[in-house]
Design an enzyme around this catalytic site. Structure first.
Site, PDB file in Angstrom:
ATOM      1  N   GLU A  60       4.262 -22.362 -14.659  1.00 46.54           N
ATOM      2  CA  GLU A  60       2.976 -22.923 -14.222  1.00 46.54           C
ATOM      3  C   GLU A  60       2.092 -23.073 -15.450  1.00 46.54           C
ATOM      4  OE1 GLU A  60       1.287 -21.569 -10.426  1.00 46.54           O
ATOM      5  OE2 GLU A  60       2.901 -20.119 -10.341  1.00 46.54           O
ATOM      6  N   HIS A  66      -9.312 -23.060  -8.936  1.00 48.39           N
ATOM      7  CA  HIS A  66      -7.989 -23.686  -9.024  1.00 48.39           C
ATOM      8  C   HIS A  66      -8.200 -25.182  -9.147  1.00 48.39           C
ATOM      9  CE1 HIS A  66      -3.902 -24.856  -8.264  1.00 48.39           C
ATOM     10  NE2 HIS A  66      -3.540 -23.592  -8.298  1.00 48.39           N
ATOM     11  N   ARG A 124      -6.071 -22.890 -16.398  1.00 48.58           N
ATOM     12  CA  ARG A 124      -6.798 -23.423 -15.242  1.00 48.58           C
ATOM     13  C   ARG A 124      -8.272 -23.724 -15.490  1.00 48.58           C
ATOM     14  NH1 ARG A 124      -4.186 -19.656 -10.494  1.00 48.58           N
ATOM     15  NH2 ARG A 124      -2.234 -20.797 -10.471  1.00 48.58           N
TER      16      ARG A 124
HETATM   17  C1  LIG Z   1      -3.713 -20.257  -1.631  1.00 50.50           C
HETATM   18  C2  LIG Z   1      -3.415 -19.220  -2.672  1.00 50.50           C
HETATM   19  C3  LIG Z   1      -2.267 -19.324  -3.464  1.00 50.50           C
HETATM   20  C4  LIG Z   1      -1.966 -18.345  -4.416  1.00 50.50           C
HETATM   21  N1  LIG Z   1      -0.805 -18.442  -5.142  1.00 50.50           N
HETATM   22  C5  LIG Z   1      -0.461 -17.415  -5.970  1.00 50.50           C
HETATM   23  C6  LIG Z   1       0.809 -17.398  -6.632  1.00 50.50           C
HETATM   24  O1  LIG Z   1       1.623 -18.301  -6.462  1.00 50.50           O
HETATM   25  N2  LIG Z   1       1.115 -16.340  -7.429  1.00 50.50           N
HETATM   26  C7  LIG Z   1       0.250 -15.301  -7.637  1.00 50.50           C
HETATM   27  O2  LIG Z   1       0.572 -14.358  -8.361  1.00 50.50           O
HETATM   28  N3  LIG Z   1      -0.973 -15.299  -7.027  1.00 50.50           N
HETATM   29  C8  LIG Z   1      -1.328 -16.310  -6.198  1.00 50.50           C
HETATM   30  N4  LIG Z   1      -2.543 -16.289  -5.565  1.00 50.50           N
HETATM   31  C9  LIG Z   1      -3.430 -15.140  -5.769  1.00 50.50           C
HETATM   32  C10 LIG Z   1      -2.890 -13.956  -4.980  1.00 50.50           C
HETATM   33  O3  LIG Z   1      -2.344 -14.407  -3.770  1.00 50.50           O
HETATM   34  C11 LIG Z   1      -3.980 -12.952  -4.678  1.00 50.50           C
HETATM   35  O4  LIG Z   1      -4.707 -12.652  -5.819  1.00 50.50           O
HETATM   36  C12 LIG Z   1      -3.353 -11.664  -4.195  1.00 50.50           C
HETATM   37  O5  LIG Z   1      -2.481 -11.952  -3.135  1.00 50.50           O
HETATM   38  C13 LIG Z   1      -4.403 -10.681  -3.746  1.00 50.50           C
HETATM   39  O6  LIG Z   1      -3.773  -9.651  -3.043  1.00 50.50           O
HETATM   40  P1  LIG Z   1      -4.626  -8.463  -2.472  1.00 50.50           P
HETATM   41  O7  LIG Z   1      -3.662  -7.567  -1.779  1.00 50.50           O
HETATM   42  O8  LIG Z   1      -5.479  -7.907  -3.527  1.00 50.50           O
HETATM   43  O9  LIG Z   1      -5.605  -9.170  -1.414  1.00 50.50           O
HETATM   44  P2  LIG Z   1      -5.315 -10.112  -0.161  1.00 50.50           P
HETATM   45  O10 LIG Z   1      -3.919 -10.545  -0.080  1.00 50.50           O
HETATM   46  O11 LIG Z   1      -6.384 -11.131  -0.178  1.00 50.50           O
HETATM   47  O12 LIG Z   1      -5.570  -9.128   1.059  1.00 50.50           O
HETATM   48  C14 LIG Z   1      -6.856  -8.610   1.318  1.00 50.50           C
HETATM   49  C15 LIG Z   1      -6.762  -7.722   2.543  1.00 50.50           C
HETATM   50  O13 LIG Z   1      -7.981  -7.011   2.711  1.00 50.50           O
HETATM   51  C16 LIG Z   1      -8.401  -7.107   4.065  1.00 50.50           C
HETATM   52  N5  LIG Z   1      -9.836  -6.875   4.084  1.00 50.50           N
HETATM   53  C17 LIG Z   1     -10.805  -7.473   3.342  1.00 50.50           C
HETATM   54  N6  LIG Z   1     -12.007  -6.940   3.621  1.00 50.50           N
HETATM   55  C18 LIG Z   1     -11.799  -5.993   4.570  1.00 50.50           C
HETATM   56  C19 LIG Z   1     -12.657  -5.105   5.287  1.00 50.50           C
HETATM   57  N7  LIG Z   1     -13.987  -5.058   5.080  1.00 50.50           N
HETATM   58  N8  LIG Z   1     -12.108  -4.281   6.203  1.00 50.50           N
HETATM   59  C20 LIG Z   1     -10.765  -4.309   6.466  1.00 50.50           C
HETATM   60  N9  LIG Z   1      -9.908  -5.116   5.795  1.00 50.50           N
HETATM   61  C21 LIG Z   1     -10.426  -5.942   4.870  1.00 50.50           C
HETATM   62  C22 LIG Z   1      -7.915  -8.481   4.491  1.00 50.50           C
HETATM   63  O14 LIG Z   1      -7.841  -8.585   5.883  1.00 50.50           O
HETATM   64  C23 LIG Z   1      -6.526  -8.498   3.836  1.00 50.50           C
HETATM   65  O15 LIG Z   1      -5.614  -7.779   4.621  1.00 50.50           O
HETATM   66  C24 LIG Z   1      -2.854 -17.269  -4.608  1.00 50.50           C
HETATM   67  C25 LIG Z   1      -4.011 -17.170  -3.842  1.00 50.50           C
HETATM   68  C26 LIG Z   1      -4.294 -18.129  -2.877  1.00 50.50           C
HETATM   69  C27 LIG Z   1      -5.540 -18.010  -2.060  1.00 50.50           C
END
Ligand SMILES: Cc1cc2nc3c(=O)[nH]c(=O)nc-3n(C[C@H](O)[C@H](O)[C@H](O)COP(=O)(O)OP(=O)(O)OC[C@H]3O[C@@H](n4cnc5c(N)ncnc54)[C@H](O)[C@@H]3O)c2cc1C
Length: 517
Positions: A115, A243, A289
């Site tokens: 990428e 993005h 990006r």
């Molecule tokens: C469309 C898209 C495509 C992407 N593609 C890539 C990729 O190809 N490769 C890569 O490495 N990264 C990618 N990213 C970035 C990556 O997906 C995220 O940075 C990463 O998944 C974040 O993971 P996380 O577990 O920190 O949070 P998330 O996966 O966002 O999960 C957050 C969790 O917290 C919960 N939550 C939030 N607030 C509260 C609250 N107050 N009380 C209870 N629960 C709560 C939500 O319900 C959820 O379960 C992409 C992101 C997006 C949006």
């Protein structure tokens, strides 16, 4: 008030929170895992491009790419941890144990893509549904692991700390210490207190404080806002990554067009068909990006056009529906056939490089409060994130933090106090006001604190958001708490924190760009 007790309270069930729960439960800890939606409803499940795995022949090249994308500002210790431990965690958990269905060549070797900002092919993927494949496998294992209690449809409201939640003077004047959170369980109108020896924020990022975003609805910086209210150190919040390629259609929703398309040879063109990125950066459409997003912004400002286009002419068109099924199907729903047409694209808010400051084992400045995944900031991304590092960061951070917590908790002498009862006002919140206020936050952030900022725009944003926060606070105090109200309160708080960080940083760097530097 109902009070529940556990060893670890994990707020967030994306990849970071789910992987943490798995590692912690296996180390013998009881875990309560909260998420706003179901197990697969998280940004993690939406990741299209992939996860970095193959760092051969020289892992140093990945280190260099991360540092270059960050404009030289990433924390070298955090980068070294990711490069050293990330691929090991991918192999152990995702490949050997869970056998996630990553794409493979005919000879069985993993297919590698690249990428923007990557100097080599090192990213593994499951077509363009990589996040779904990974999260489904990890969540499935969470469901069958003893010691993890999962609460879906639940929203954490505020953290419990000794000083905020206890009338005992010894506790009031003790060092800042977290002992759980108030939360509103799914289907309940009354908050509960979840008392925990360790609380971990894994709430994802903050993309939905902007009008146009790739993020799941509700991802408004809950973790950042809750942490701020109890005095946690926040860092790098001005670095919000946009993005460059999100689908544009007049009445269509925004959805991501994976950067892997550009990795495979797609190029950005303007309305006249010119490859404008070739004038901007030696890597053309595959530049980091922040550079691509600003170039598109400039192109649109100069031309007055609503979007630029992704030209897929160099790719094997017939293979696109199979390799990129999500992009193919979603574009087709909105009248664009990627086997034939250009894809209209614009930038949108995507990823928070900053967040709650932690060390490399997820510790914040508040005792017994941790943060992981996109909520946390170890400095890995500095001012701008390299593509496909975040799923890897979720996994690496979750593992390091859970293993450290299992050690720390075993030796912990910690009296868990009784939380203060929650006092619920009886008024119902007016949904029209909530909707309008949230739109105002999102528009303000998009127009005044977005891809291109200026001192004047940031000052105006601050003024609007300060006034709005006052309104929302009084509204919040008067009404029965709901998920929507919690979301609005956290959205305006996080927006103010981003604007504040941006106003304090007079230098353009990475994702923070000022026209009037
Ligand atoms: C469309 C898209 C495509 C992407 N593609 C890539 C990729 O190809 N490769 C890569 O490495 N990264 C990618 N990213 C970035 C990556 O997906 C995220 O940075 C990463 O998944 C974040 O993971 P996380 O577990 O920190 O949070 P998330 O996966 O966002 O999960 C957050 C969790 O917290 C919960 N939550 C939030 N607030 C509260 C609250 N107050 N009380 C209870 N629960 C709560 C939500 O319900 C959820 O379960 C992409 C992101 C997006 C949006």
């Amino acid at each position: 008030m109902n009070v529940m007790r556990t060893d670890c309270l994990v707020i967030g069930g994306g990849l970071a929170g789910s992987a943490y729960a798995l590692y912690a439960a296996r180390a013998g800890l009881q875990v309560a895992l909260l998420s706003l939606g179901g197990p697969l409803e998280a940004n993690s499940g939406w990741a299209q491009g992939g996860i970095i795995y193959d760092t051969s022949p020289d892992p140093e090249l990945l280190t260099r790419d991360i540092l270059e994308a960050s404009d030289g500002s990433a924390n070298p210790a955090a980068v070294r941890q990711l490069v050293r431990e990330g691929p090991v965690a991918v192999r152990e958990l995702l490949l050997d144990e869970l056998a996630v269905g990553f794409d493979r060549a005919a000879d069985g070797t993993l297919e590698l893509t690249r990428e923007g900002g990557h100097s080599a092919r090192r990213i593994i993927h499951a077509r363009d549904r990589t996040g779904h494949a990974i999260l489904a496998a990890v969540a499935g294992r969470v469901a069958s692991t003893p010691g993890i209690e999962r609460y879906t449809g639940a929203v954490a409201i505020d953290l419990l700390t000794l000083s905020h939640n206890n009338d005992n003077p010894e506790d009031r004047y003790a060092p800042l210490t977290c002992f759980g959170a108030y939360a509103l369980p799914g289907g309940s109108a009354e908050p509960v207190a979840i008392v925990a020896r360790k609380t971990v924020l894994a709430c994802g990022g903050l993309g939905q404080i902007f009008q146009h975003s790739t993020n799941h609805p509700g991802i408004v910086g809950h973790g950042v806002a809750m942490a701020y209210r109890v005095g946690a150190r926040l860092i790098d919040l001005e670095y919000v990554q946009f993005h460059p390629t999100v689908f544009y259609g007049k009445n269509a929703p925004r959805f991501l067009i994976t950067e892997a398309l550009r990795g495979e040879g797609a190029v950005l063109v303007n309305v006249r068909g010119e490859r404008f990125m070739d004038r901007v950066h030696e890597r053309g459409s595959l530049a980091p990006r922040d550079i691509v997003s600003r170039a598109i912004h400039a192109e649109l400002s100069n031309s007055g056009e609503p979007c630029v286009y992704l030209d897929l002419g160099a790719l094997d068109r017939a293979a696109l529906p199979d390799r990129f099924p999500t992009v193919y199907e979603r574009c087709l729903e909105h009248g664009v056939d990627i086997t034939r047409d250009l894809i209209p694209v614009v930038p949108a808010a995507h990823y928070s490089c900053g967040g709650v400051h932690t060390d490399l084992e997820g510790r914040t400045n508040i005792r017994h409060l941790g943060a992981i995944g996109e909520t946390a900031c170890t400095g890995l991304h500095g001012a701008n994130r390299l593509a496909s590092t975040s799923l890897l960061e979720c996994l690496t951070g979750a593992k390091a933090t859970a293993l450290a917590d299992a050690r720390d908790i075993a030796s912990l002498e910690f009296r868990l106090p009784e939380p203060r009862p929650w006092l619920s006002p009886r008024n119902e919140a007016d949904p029209t006001l909530i909707h309008q206020d949230l739109s105002l936050v999102q528009q303000t952030m998009w127009n005044y604190a977005g891809i291109v900022r200026s001192a004047r725009r940031l000052t105006r944003a601050r003024r609007i958001l300060l006034e709005l926060r006052e309104e929302i606070q009084s509204f919040y105090r008067d009404c029965r708490v709901t998920r929507e109200l919690v979301e609005l309160r956290n959205a305006v708080q996080t927006a103010l924190l981003v604007v504040h960080a941006a106003s304090l940083n007079p230098r353009s760097k990475g994702a923070h760009y000022l026209v009037d530097e």
